[in-house]
Each structure stands twice: as structure tokens, then as C-alpha cells.
Design a protein around this motif. Structure first.
Motif, mmCIF file in Angstrom:
data_model
loop_
_atom_site.group_PDB
_atom_site.id
_atom_site.type_symbol
_atom_site.label_atom_id
_atom_site.label_comp_id
_atom_site.label_asym_id
_atom_site.label_seq_id
_atom_site.Cartn_x
_atom_site.Cartn_y
_atom_site.Cartn_z
ATOM 1 N N ALA A 1 0.836 -1.209 0.000
ATOM 2 C CA ALA A 1 0.000 0.000 0.000
ATOM 3 C C ALA A 1 0.867 1.253 0.000
ATOM 4 C CB ALA A 1 -0.942 -0.007 1.202
ATOM 5 N N ALA A 2 2.000 1.216 0.703
ATOM 6 C CA ALA A 2 2.920 2.353 0.720
ATOM 7 C C ALA A 2 3.479 2.611 -0.677
ATOM 8 C CB ALA A 2 4.052 2.105 1.710
ATOM 9 N N CYS A 3 3.904 1.546 -1.364
ATOM 10 C CA CYS A 3 4.442 1.696 -2.724
ATOM 11 C C CYS A 3 3.397 2.274 -3.663
ATOM 12 C CB CYS A 3 4.932 0.349 -3.252
ATOM 13 S SG CYS A 3 6.401 -0.261 -2.410
ATOM 14 N N GLU A 4 2.183 1.763 -3.574
ATOM 15 C CA GLU A 4 1.110 2.249 -4.444
ATOM 16 C C GLU A 4 0.812 3.723 -4.171
ATOM 17 O OE1 GLU A 4 -1.845 -0.692 -3.523
ATOM 18 O OE2 GLU A 4 -1.086 -2.077 -5.059
ATOM 19 N N MET B 1 9.156 4.119 7.281
ATOM 20 C CA MET B 1 8.844 2.756 6.876
ATOM 21 C C MET B 1 9.184 1.758 7.978
ATOM 22 S SD MET B 1 7.786 0.922 4.193
ATOM 23 C CE MET B 1 8.045 1.965 2.750
ATOM 24 N N ASP B 2 8.190 0.983 8.392
ATOM 25 C CA ASP B 2 8.413 -0.128 9.313
ATOM 26 C C ASP B 2 9.131 -1.236 8.541
ATOM 27 O OD1 ASP B 2 8.295 -1.806 11.539
ATOM 28 O OD2 ASP B 2 6.196 -2.334 11.224
ATOM 29 N N MET B 3 9.808 -2.124 9.257
ATOM 30 C CA MET B 3 10.534 -3.200 8.588
ATOM 31 C C MET B 3 9.662 -4.423 8.361
ATOM 32 S SD MET B 3 14.152 -5.052 9.577
ATOM 33 C CE MET B 3 15.225 -3.745 9.017
ATOM 34 N N GLN B 4 8.960 -4.872 9.390
ATOM 35 C CA GLN B 4 8.168 -6.098 9.285
ATOM 36 C C GLN B 4 6.690 -5.747 9.196
ATOM 37 O OE1 GLN B 4 9.662 -8.172 12.810
ATOM 38 N NE2 GLN B 4 10.619 -9.634 11.412
ATOM 39 N N MET B 5 6.104 -6.051 8.022
ATOM 40 C CA MET B 5 4.683 -5.792 7.798
ATOM 41 C C MET B 5 4.119 -6.912 6.932
ATOM 42 S SD MET B 5 4.618 -1.700 6.987
ATOM 43 C CE MET B 5 5.929 -1.763 5.786
ATOM 44 N N PRO B 6 2.801 -7.089 6.983
ATOM 45 C CA PRO B 6 2.191 -8.092 6.109
ATOM 46 C C PRO B 6 2.157 -7.606 4.656
ATOM 47 C CG PRO B 6 0.510 -6.901 7.314
ATOM 48 C CD PRO B 6 1.838 -6.420 7.837
ATOM 49 N N VAL B 7 1.830 -8.478 3.762
ATOM 50 C CA VAL B 7 1.672 -8.250 2.328
ATOM 51 C C VAL B 7 3.028 -7.977 1.665
ATOM 52 C CG1 VAL B 7 0.461 -7.019 0.479
ATOM 53 C CG2 VAL B 7 -0.681 -7.390 2.672
ATOM 54 N N MET B 8 3.715 -6.911 2.061
ATOM 55 C CA MET B 8 5.060 -6.598 1.580
ATOM 56 C C MET B 8 5.810 -5.950 2.734
ATOM 57 S SD MET B 8 6.326 -3.979 -1.442
ATOM 58 C CE MET B 8 5.808 -4.962 -2.841
ATOM 59 N N ASP B 9 6.986 -6.486 3.056
ATOM 60 C CA ASP B 9 7.740 -5.910 4.171
ATOM 61 C C ASP B 9 8.386 -4.589 3.758
ATOM 62 O OD1 ASP B 9 10.294 -6.347 2.982
ATOM 63 O OD2 ASP B 9 10.481 -8.305 3.918
ATOM 64 N N GLY B 10 8.903 -3.896 4.755
ATOM 65 C CA GLY B 10 9.485 -2.577 4.508
ATOM 66 C C GLY B 10 10.709 -2.597 3.619
ATOM 67 N N ALA C 1 11.400 -4.709 1.090
ATOM 68 C CA ALA C 1 10.946 -4.865 -0.294
ATOM 69 C C ALA C 1 10.292 -3.574 -0.780
ATOM 70 C CB ALA C 1 9.977 -6.039 -0.406
ATOM 71 N N ALA C 2 9.556 -2.903 0.097
ATOM 72 C CA ALA C 2 8.896 -1.656 -0.276
ATOM 73 C C ALA C 2 9.924 -0.572 -0.591
ATOM 74 C CB ALA C 2 7.957 -1.199 0.835
ATOM 75 N N ASN D 1 13.510 -3.817 15.171
ATOM 76 C CA ASN D 1 14.663 -4.656 14.839
ATOM 77 C C ASN D 1 15.921 -3.801 14.895
ATOM 78 O OD1 ASN D 1 12.741 -6.587 14.338
ATOM 79 N ND2 ASN D 1 12.831 -6.384 12.135
ATOM 80 N N ALA D 2 16.702 -3.963 15.956
ATOM 81 C CA ALA D 2 17.800 -3.040 16.198
ATOM 82 C C ALA D 2 19.194 -3.645 16.080
ATOM 83 C CB ALA D 2 17.645 -2.444 17.597
ATOM 84 N N LEU D 3 19.295 -4.882 15.629
ATOM 85 C CA LEU D 3 20.611 -5.503 15.498
ATOM 86 C C LEU D 3 21.381 -4.894 14.325
ATOM 87 C CD1 LEU D 3 19.669 -9.251 16.118
ATOM 88 C CD2 LEU D 3 20.729 -7.640 17.724
ATOM 89 N N PRO D 4 22.705 -4.970 14.363
ATOM 90 C CA PRO D 4 23.507 -4.405 13.266
ATOM 91 C C PRO D 4 23.109 -4.951 11.889
ATOM 92 C CG PRO D 4 24.932 -4.957 15.105
ATOM 93 C CD PRO D 4 23.557 -5.475 15.446
ATOM 94 N N GLU D 5 22.781 -6.233 11.809
ATOM 95 C CA GLU D 5 22.395 -6.794 10.510
ATOM 96 C C GLU D 5 21.054 -6.236 10.023
ATOM 97 O OE1 GLU D 5 21.795 -10.251 13.536
ATOM 98 O OE2 GLU D 5 23.269 -8.672 13.209
ATOM 99 N N HIS D 6 20.172 -5.846 10.959
ATOM 100 C CA HIS D 6 18.913 -5.212 10.567
ATOM 101 C C HIS D 6 19.184 -3.822 9.994
ATOM 102 C CE1 HIS D 6 17.088 -7.880 13.888
ATOM 103 N NE2 HIS D 6 16.922 -8.474 12.721
ATOM 104 N N ARG D 7 20.045 -3.086 10.678
ATOM 105 C CA ARG D 7 20.422 -1.750 10.203
ATOM 106 C C ARG D 7 21.019 -1.849 8.798
ATOM 107 N NH1 ARG D 7 20.465 2.042 14.199
ATOM 108 N NH2 ARG D 7 21.887 3.401 13.073
ATOM 109 N N GLN D 8 21.950 -2.804 8.642
ATOM 110 C CA GLN D 8 22.614 -2.948 7.356
ATOM 111 C C GLN D 8 21.631 -3.309 6.253
ATOM 112 O OE1 GLN D 8 25.900 -2.095 6.804
ATOM 113 N NE2 GLN D 8 25.121 -2.157 4.719
ATOM 114 N N SER D 9 20.681 -4.206 6.551
ATOM 115 C CA SER D 9 19.708 -4.585 5.523
ATOM 116 C C SER D 9 18.823 -3.387 5.152
ATOM 117 C CB SER D 9 18.875 -5.786 5.958
ATOM 118 O OG SER D 9 18.116 -5.498 7.101
#
Length: 168
Positions: free
Chosen positions: A72-75, A92-101, A103-104, A128-136
Motif C-alpha cells: 500500500a505504501a508503494c502504491e 517505513m516499518d521493517m516487518q509488515m504483512p503483504v510486503m515488508d518494509g 521490499a517496499a 529490529n535493532a541488530l547491526p544486521e537489521h540496520r545494514q539490511s
């Protein structure tokens, strides 16, 4: 069914009122006199978190559109850009249904490139605050990464940082 009897002291007469976050100091972020409102797209699946972001953004000169998932955000992003009224900022949140942040954000960045649009500031707002989350988040194309619980000072500082001429 069970019963519990516990000697407790009486409750205080009245609970202290909850203080709303302070608005940013005058001259910071975006004053109403500074021109048109900041156009902000908020994408957050949790209604309470969405309400908090909207409440915080209502303290500055902002027009806010909220969505519940990345698709919905992309649209909404694409629709606004095609109408000649692009967003200035995306939260943008990271974890969401339909399409995650993630991918958006990748889709938004691809749309900007294919449509030859200016770079839109995107702040990933997530628990999601881990270094790998930040990097992604940065790998997907986010400009900044802030963690929940969201603090007004952190949000306003991030918006101010992205508003500076040297920002991406």
C-alpha cells in the motif's frame, strides 16, 4: 476459579497525567512559516505505532498519509509521484504483512530511478535493532534507521538531518 487476598496500600488519589512529547524548538524541523507542509508517507502495520507517528508528526507542519503495509505504501508513493505531488519523507516499518518494509523501499528506489524522480528521504522505523537489521535497511535504500519505541526528539532530529542541504 481462584481467589487472591493481598494486603495492598491504598492507591494514590489521582494518577499523574501523561505528558505529550514536546514539539521541536522554533526554527527546527519545519516551521509553518517556512512554506508548504512536509508531505510524509507513514507505513506501519500496528495501529498504535501508526497513531504515535501521526501524533508526533502533527506537531510539525506535515501532511500525513498512512498505510498498513509495504505494498500500500508503494502504491501511494507511485500515485502521488505520478500526480506531481511526491512525498518529501517516508517513514517505513521493517516487518509488515503483504510486503515488508525492505521490499517496499527497494521498489520505491527502483520507481524513482525508472521515473527519473528526485531521491526521497526514507527513514526505517523498526524494533529490529541488530547491526544486521540496520545494514539490511541501508542496503535496501533507507537513508536513516531509527528504533522503536520512537522518541520524538530522535524523530525530529532525523527529519532535521535529512532536511539539511548536504543530506542524501
Amino acid at each position: 476459579v481462584f481467589s487472591l487476598v493481598a494486603p495492598l496500600p491504598p492507591a494514590p488519589a489521582a494518577a499523574a497525567p501523561v505528558a505529550l512529547p514536546e514539539p521541536p524548538p522554533a526554527g527546527e524541523v519545519d516551521d509553518p512559516e517556512d512554506g508548504p507542509p512536509l508531505k510524509v508517507l507513514v507505513s506501519e502495520d500496528h495501529p498504535v505505532n501508526r497513531m504515535v507517528m501521526e501524533m508526533l508528526l502533527s506537531q510539525i507542519n506535515a501532511d500525513i498519509l498512512s498505510t498498513e503495509n509495504g505494498l500500500a505504501a508503494c502504491e501511494a508513493f507511485e500515485r502521488q509521484a505520478e500526480a506531481g505531488e511526491p512525498f518529501d519523507l517516508v517513514l517505513m516499518d521493517m516487518q509488515m504483512p503483504v510486503m515488508d518494509g525492505l521490499a517496499a523501499i527497494r521498489r520505491i528506489r527502483a520507481f524513482e530511478r525508472s521515473s527519473k524522480l528526485r531521491h526521497t528521504a526514507i527513514i526505517m522505523v523498526t524494533a529490529n535493532a541488530l547491526p544486521e537489521h540496520r545494514q539490511s535497511g541501508f542496503d535496501a535504500g533507507a537513508d536513516l534507521f531509527i528504533t522503536k519505541p520512537l522518541e520524538s526528539a530522535v524523530l525530529f532530529q532525523a527529519i532535521d538531518e535529512l532536511s539539511e542541504p548536504t543530506a542524501a
